[in-house]
Design a protein around this motif. Structure first.
Motif, PDB file in Angstrom:
ATOM      1  N   MET A 340       0.835  -1.209   0.000  1.00  0.00           N
ATOM      2  CA  MET A 340       0.000   0.000   0.000  1.00  0.00           C
ATOM      3  C   MET A 340       0.870   1.260   0.000  1.00  0.00           C
ATOM      4  O   MET A 340       0.503   2.263  -0.596  1.00  0.00           O
ATOM      5  CB  MET A 340      -0.949   0.007   1.206  1.00  0.00           C
ATOM      6  N   SER A 610      -4.039 -12.777   7.140  1.00  0.00           N
ATOM      7  CA  SER A 610      -3.305 -11.933   6.199  1.00  0.00           C
ATOM      8  C   SER A 610      -2.754 -12.745   5.032  1.00  0.00           C
ATOM      9  O   SER A 610      -2.878 -12.354   3.869  1.00  0.00           O
ATOM     10  CB  SER A 610      -2.167 -11.242   6.960  1.00  0.00           C
ATOM     11  N   VAL A 613      -5.588 -13.763   2.715  1.00  0.00           N
ATOM     12  CA  VAL A 613      -6.048 -12.677   1.837  1.00  0.00           C
ATOM     13  C   VAL A 613      -5.019 -12.402   0.740  1.00  0.00           C
ATOM     14  O   VAL A 613      -5.379 -12.230  -0.437  1.00  0.00           O
ATOM     15  CB  VAL A 613      -6.328 -11.392   2.656  1.00  0.00           C
ATOM     16  N   PHE A 614      -3.756 -12.389   1.115  1.00  0.00           N
ATOM     17  CA  PHE A 614      -2.696 -12.151   0.128  1.00  0.00           C
ATOM     18  C   PHE A 614      -2.743 -13.239  -0.957  1.00  0.00           C
ATOM     19  O   PHE A 614      -2.685 -12.956  -2.154  1.00  0.00           O
ATOM     20  CB  PHE A 614      -1.336 -12.159   0.837  1.00  0.00           C
ATOM     21  N   THR A 617      -5.914 -12.941  -3.250  1.00  0.00           N
ATOM     22  CA  THR A 617      -5.792 -11.930  -4.308  1.00  0.00           C
ATOM     23  C   THR A 617      -5.121 -12.549  -5.536  1.00  0.00           C
ATOM     24  O   THR A 617      -5.558 -12.332  -6.664  1.00  0.00           O
ATOM     25  CB  THR A 617      -5.015 -10.701  -3.781  1.00  0.00           C
ATOM     26  N   PHE A 636      -4.402  -0.230  -9.110  1.00  0.00           N
ATOM     27  CA  PHE A 636      -5.324  -1.208  -8.528  1.00  0.00           C
ATOM     28  C   PHE A 636      -6.588  -1.420  -9.357  1.00  0.00           C
ATOM     29  O   PHE A 636      -7.402  -2.274  -9.018  1.00  0.00           O
ATOM     30  CB  PHE A 636      -5.693  -0.802  -7.097  1.00  0.00           C
ATOM     31  N   HIS A 637      -6.753  -0.663 -10.455  1.00  0.00           N
ATOM     32  CA  HIS A 637      -7.916  -0.936 -11.309  1.00  0.00           C
ATOM     33  C   HIS A 637      -7.654  -2.158 -12.186  1.00  0.00           C
ATOM     34  O   HIS A 637      -8.560  -2.931 -12.462  1.00  0.00           O
ATOM     35  CB  HIS A 637      -8.250   0.273 -12.190  1.00  0.00           C
ATOM     36  N   PHE A 639      -4.851  -4.238 -11.449  1.00  0.00           N
ATOM     37  CA  PHE A 639      -4.256  -5.237 -10.554  1.00  0.00           C
ATOM     38  C   PHE A 639      -5.084  -5.180  -9.266  1.00  0.00           C
ATOM     39  O   PHE A 639      -4.665  -4.658  -8.247  1.00  0.00           O
ATOM     40  CB  PHE A 639      -2.779  -4.924 -10.266  1.00  0.00           C
ATOM     41  N   LEU A 641      -7.047  -5.807  -5.832  1.00  0.00           N
ATOM     42  CA  LEU A 641      -6.825  -6.552  -4.594  1.00  0.00           C
ATOM     43  C   LEU A 641      -8.169  -7.062  -4.087  1.00  0.00           C
ATOM     44  O   LEU A 641      -9.218  -6.492  -4.389  1.00  0.00           O
ATOM     45  CB  LEU A 641      -6.217  -5.641  -3.520  1.00  0.00           C
ATOM     46  N   LEU A 642      -8.112  -8.116  -3.294  1.00  0.00           N
ATOM     47  CA  LEU A 642      -9.322  -8.592  -2.628  1.00  0.00           C
ATOM     48  C   LEU A 642      -9.913  -7.432  -1.824  1.00  0.00           C
ATOM     49  O   LEU A 642      -9.170  -6.696  -1.163  1.00  0.00           O
ATOM     50  CB  LEU A 642      -8.980  -9.745  -1.681  1.00  0.00           C
ATOM     51  N   THR A 643     -11.214  -7.259  -1.895  1.00  0.00           N
ATOM     52  CA  THR A 643     -11.879  -6.192  -1.125  1.00  0.00           C
ATOM     53  C   THR A 643     -12.577  -6.807   0.081  1.00  0.00           C
ATOM     54  O   THR A 643     -12.720  -8.029   0.178  1.00  0.00           O
ATOM     55  CB  THR A 643     -12.921  -5.450  -1.978  1.00  0.00           C
ATOM     56  N   ILE A 644     -13.041  -5.938   0.971  1.00  0.00           N
ATOM     57  CA  ILE A 644     -13.676  -6.428   2.203  1.00  0.00           C
ATOM     58  C   ILE A 644     -14.921  -7.257   1.877  1.00  0.00           C
ATOM     59  O   ILE A 644     -15.218  -8.227   2.568  1.00  0.00           O
ATOM     60  CB  ILE A 644     -13.984  -5.245   3.161  1.00  0.00           C
ATOM     61  N   GLY A 645     -15.611  -6.898   0.799  1.00  0.00           N
ATOM     62  CA  GLY A 645     -16.813  -7.648   0.429  1.00  0.00           C
ATOM     63  C   GLY A 645     -16.521  -9.060  -0.038  1.00  0.00           C
ATOM     64  O   GLY A 645     -17.412  -9.909  -0.079  1.00  0.00           O
ATOM     65  N   MET A 647     -14.108 -10.878   1.426  1.00  0.00           N
ATOM     66  CA  MET A 647     -13.386 -11.519   2.524  1.00  0.00           C
ATOM     67  C   MET A 647     -14.165 -12.702   3.076  1.00  0.00           C
ATOM     68  O   MET A 647     -15.305 -12.542   3.516  1.00  0.00           O
ATOM     69  CB  MET A 647     -13.172 -10.483   3.636  1.00  0.00           C
TER      70      MET A 647
END
Lengths: 697, 160
Positions: A340, A610, A613-614, A617, A636-637, A639, A641-645, A647
């Motif tokens: 990040m 962690s 999630v890594f 993705t 990030f558009h 590439f 990343l996994l979003t909270i929704g 998870m």
């Protein structure tokens, strides 16, 4: 406004005014207990930076941590080790991020080693300090040391109940010789180790007060930004800075080895200047390379010759015509770290001194990098301050951003903070290499025995083939070999390194074999685990907690995977469904880990979440493509990343263990891709042999 | 251009190019470094602030549009104790911590509009807050924990 060391500020807050402190040092890694020079063990207000443990007269205890904090929690877990053997009052324990100092040996954080390196030495040094405090109290009371015990930063004379706080003993303890030997606590005696302890760095991070590399501010500092040649290996041919140099705030335009640099009073001015710079790149032959050509090169490589990594058993088992032969090819793409916090570094190069502030996983390497650029400077005149890292994952083991900041500051003779724009960060990473795998199994159904050949083609052996030899199943023959296939794309350590792609391949192919033999994938694995009690225990625990074999709601399917890395054993069961658009939804992940003695169970759980999630993705979302020699993705558009929704519910279960601590930063990553891919097979009947998962092709 | 801004309740004067994004004025001119740069494109949520109470992507807002508006950053939030901050610490959400100030600004904004969010509401409100460390599960827990505290406070003060 010079606020470059938040941890030092914290430290001063807790212990300044105490006047004196008792300090003891030890080095890592290695086994020797290295005492501070007795003459420097006590000092007024001036604390030797090679001291690891400092006990001040106000009873505060500061643990100086040489490892970089990138989220893994070392600023809490290392102090826990110290506090345990010191019998310290945890409320009085704080941390300080160590500067780069030869007293610590090589300072580099990677390979999930934070605790494994410190486990023995940190506790030994702490036990020695405790013993000296006891001796000091016993001498004052004129009693035997054996009549004393310690608790909550206090020495207690058992019979009389007399007490002395550690802070009251610092002068007397510092004057004592180091004990010749120390006895470490047995796990049954632990009061801090093994308990869920709150992170010491949580509050400053949540409040936005933690000092990341990007937050460093020096007086008179300029801000630089950089454009690298989009094609790796290309060079700058020419540039026109007519517009750039007339933009407000722009101070310098500069060409260094790795690219074109604009230096300004503020980042926005620098970035506007960079965007206005008219650059022509000489792309070279690498400009013709793309995903397809790399794939073809790897496929060609698989035909050998190969370097043998591991061969055991009777090779005739592989050729036995009575066996059933199963073969499959897998390909796993380049992956970016995408921390990040983008790459950045602040450098102040003077004639006689170079000072660096960097979010680096390796201050030692940062110093070496600067020394190579500044041959006139002695090592001790190159100072490196490690800030907090906004993610590391292996990316910050490379010091390219440090080299650039040093070159820029040297050229403009001013302190400079270099900030890479996100697109540069995405397109000039040191990527997990793309790898292609050919797997052949020869199965004897009658004897339930398997012969195994796993050949890997990729760039750099450890990054491409590492982890392939970790396959734990009892094969009657195994051959793991590697064909080095360099590409022009720079590679690096990507969280769990070779384990990430090899666990995906191994655990997917084992699943293929289970289905080919019409066996339950969990039971098939269990049957192949001989003399592997720790593998077996995590596999069984994950299966049990996930309810393996129990019916799932309609449309939900399970997959299982197992992999050991960095001295830890992890099994995961993923529960997935297929969305209407054919994408994969992961609902629940049950994770079982045996990482030996646990320091902080909450950190273990956080690192499993962690890592999952890594890994997710890379399993579901993103990859790096090479198009015309350059990385196609830029932010990030493209590439994502996994979003909270997205998870899943992650449940972590820890197998109780008395083994030496294993790593936790990386071992959660490898099993998730195959667990999900195997669940997708259960759902769709389509075997996933490349990532991210697109099972419809 | 010379501008007067109201940041965290204080009036500050800056002299910057009119098109400078608020993010970089906060960071480079005011040294309010809690608001983070990450994607530079309004995708990741690391630079979230509040402008007149509304959640805003500070990287995407030219500073010239902000005269007379009240800007709140994480530094403004933490001037007083805040249940969302406390909940993030209590639930041990933090890993590297880089995304957290932006997340907290998003969550405070969510709770103002929806004091009792469901997991789905949280997921929707934080869809633009990326966390590479994967602390998402704990973020949801922290939001629910903060809601409990806020509801308790509301009962105590009669401010329902």
């Amino acid at each position: 406004m010079l606020t470059y060391k938040i941890s030092r500020r914290d430290f001063i807050k807790t212990s300044l005014g105490a006047g004196t402190a008792f300090a003891i040092s030890f080095t890592l890694p290695g086994c020797n207990l290295q005492p501070a020079d007795p003459g420097t063990r006590i000092a007024n207000d001036v604390f030797k930076p090679n001291a690891w443990i400092r006990i001040a007269m106000d009873n505060s205890i500061t643990v100086v941590v040489p490892e970089s904090e990138m989220g893994q929690g070392v600023l809490t877990s290392l102090p826990m080790l110290v506090a345990e053997e010191l019998d310290a009052d945890w409320q009085l324990v704080g941390y300080e991020q160590a500067p780069l100092d030869p007293a610590f040996g090589i300072q580099s954080t990677g390979g999930s080693t934070s605790i494994r390196h410190a486990w023995k030495n940190a506790r030994q040094a702490s036990a020695a300090a405790r013993k000296m405090l006891v001796t000091a109290a016993a001498q004052q009371w004129k009693v035997s040391e054996s009549e004393c015990r310690t608790q909550n930063s206090t020495v207690i004379h058992i019979q009389s109940g007399k007490q002395l706080k550690y802070g009251e003993l610092v002068h007397a303890a510092a004057a004592l010789p180091l004990p010749e030997s120390v006895t470490l606590k047995q796990p049954g005696e632990f009061r801090i180790i093994g308990k869920p302890v709150a992170r010491l760095d949580a509050a400053i991070k949540v409040k936005g007060e933690a000092l990341f590399g990007l937050d460093v501010v020096l007086p008179g500092m300029l801000i630089a930004t950089i454009a690298h040649c989009p094609v790796f290996g290309g060079k700058l041919a020419r540039y026109d800075d007519a517009i750039t140099k007339n933009l407000p705030g722009v101070k310098h335009v500069l060409v260094i080895d790795s690219g074109a640099v604009v230096i300004a009073t503020h980042y926005w001015a620098a970035k506007q200047g960079l965007d206005a710079l008219d650059i022509e790149w000489a792309l070279g032959d690498n400009g013709k390379i793309n995903n397809h050509s790399i794939s073809a090169q790897l496929e060609n490589s698989l035909n050998g010759p190969a370097e043998i990594i591991d061969e055991r058993g009777d090779s005739s088992a592989m050729k036995n015509s009575g066996r059933r032969h199963i073969e499959a090819s897998y390909e796993v793409p380049f992956q970016a770290h995408a921390t990040m916090e983008p790459m950045n570094c602040t450098a102040d190069v003077r004639e006689n001194k170079c000072e660096i502030w960097a979010p680096t996983q390796s201050p030692s390497e940062a110093q070496k990098t600067a020394a190579e650029l500044l041959p006139g400077l002695a090592m001790e005149n190159i100072l490196v301050h490690t800030t907090f890292l906004g993610g590391g994952f292996g990316r910050r083991l490379n010091q390219d951003f440090v080299a650039e900041a040093v070159q820029i500051s040297r050229a403009v003779k001013t302190p400079v903070k270099l900030i890479w724009p996100r697109s540069e960060d995405m397109q000039h990473d040191h990527y997990r290499p793309v790898t292609r795998h050919r797997l052949i199994a020869a199965i004897d159904p009658a004897r339930a025995s398997v012969a195994w050949h796993h050949r890997i083609a990729g760039s750099v052996k450890q990054r491409s083939a590492g982890g392939a030899e970790a396959v734990a199943y009892a094969f009657d023959y195994r051959l793991i070999d590697f064909v080095d296939t360099p590409t022009h794309v720079p590679t690096g350590a990507w969280r769990s390194v070779g384990h990430s792609q090899n666990a995906f391949v191994i655990e997917s192919f084992i699943d293929e074999l289970a289905y080919a033999m019409q066996q339950d994938p969990y039971r098939f694995r269990l049957g192949l685990l001989k003399d592997k009690p720790r593998h077996k225990a995590v596999l069984q625990l994950a299966a049990e907690k996930a309810g393996w074999g129990n019916p799932l709601p309609d449309g939900r399917f399970r997959g299982i995977a197992l992999h050991a890395s960095f001295d830890s054993y992890v099994a995961q069961v993923a529960d997935v469904s297929i969305n209407k658009d054919q994408s994969v939804r992961v609902h629940r992940v049950v994770c079982a880990i045996d990482c030996g003695i646990v320091i902080n169970p909450d950190t273990v759980a956080a690192q499993m979440e962690s890592g999952i999630v890594f890994g997710l993705t890379a399993t579901l979302k993103g990859k790096i493509d090479i198009n015309a020699g350059a990385v196609a993705q830029s932010n990030f558009h493209d590439f994502p990343l996994l979003t909270i929704g997205e998870m899943p519910d992650v449940e972590t279960y820890i197998v109780p263990s008395t083994g030496s601590p294993g790593g936790v930063g990386e071992p959660g990553v490898p099993p998730i891709a195959p667990a999900v891919a195997n669940a997708v097979f259960a759902a769709t009947g389509k075997r996933v042999r490349t990532l991210p998962i697109n099972w419809t092709v | 251009m010379k501008l007067n801004l109201t940041v965290n309740g204080e009036s500050v004067a800056v002299d910057v190019e009119a098109d400078t994004p608020l993010l970089w004025v906060l960071r480079d001119n005011l040294h309010l470094n809690g608001t983070k740069y990450s994607c530079g494109a309004g995708i990741c949520g690391a630079c979230m602030v509040h402008i007149d109470g509304e959640l805003s992507v500070s990287r995407q807002i030219p500073v010239s549009s902000l005269a007379g508006k009240a800007i709140t950053t994480i530094e403004g939030v933490v001037k007083n104790p805040h249940p969302v901050i406390d909940a993030f610490i209590a639930e041990q959400v933090t890993q590297c911590g880089y995304c957290q100030p932006g997340m907290i600004m998003s969550i405070i904004s969510l709770l103002r509009k929806n004091p009792e969010p469901s997991d789905a509401d949280i997921d929707q409100a934080l869809a633009r807050n990326l966390c590479r460390c994967g602390a998402y599960q704990r973020v949801r827990r922290a939001v629910h924990a903060a809601v409990m505290v806020l509801e308790g406070n509301a009962l105590l003060t009669g401010d329902c």
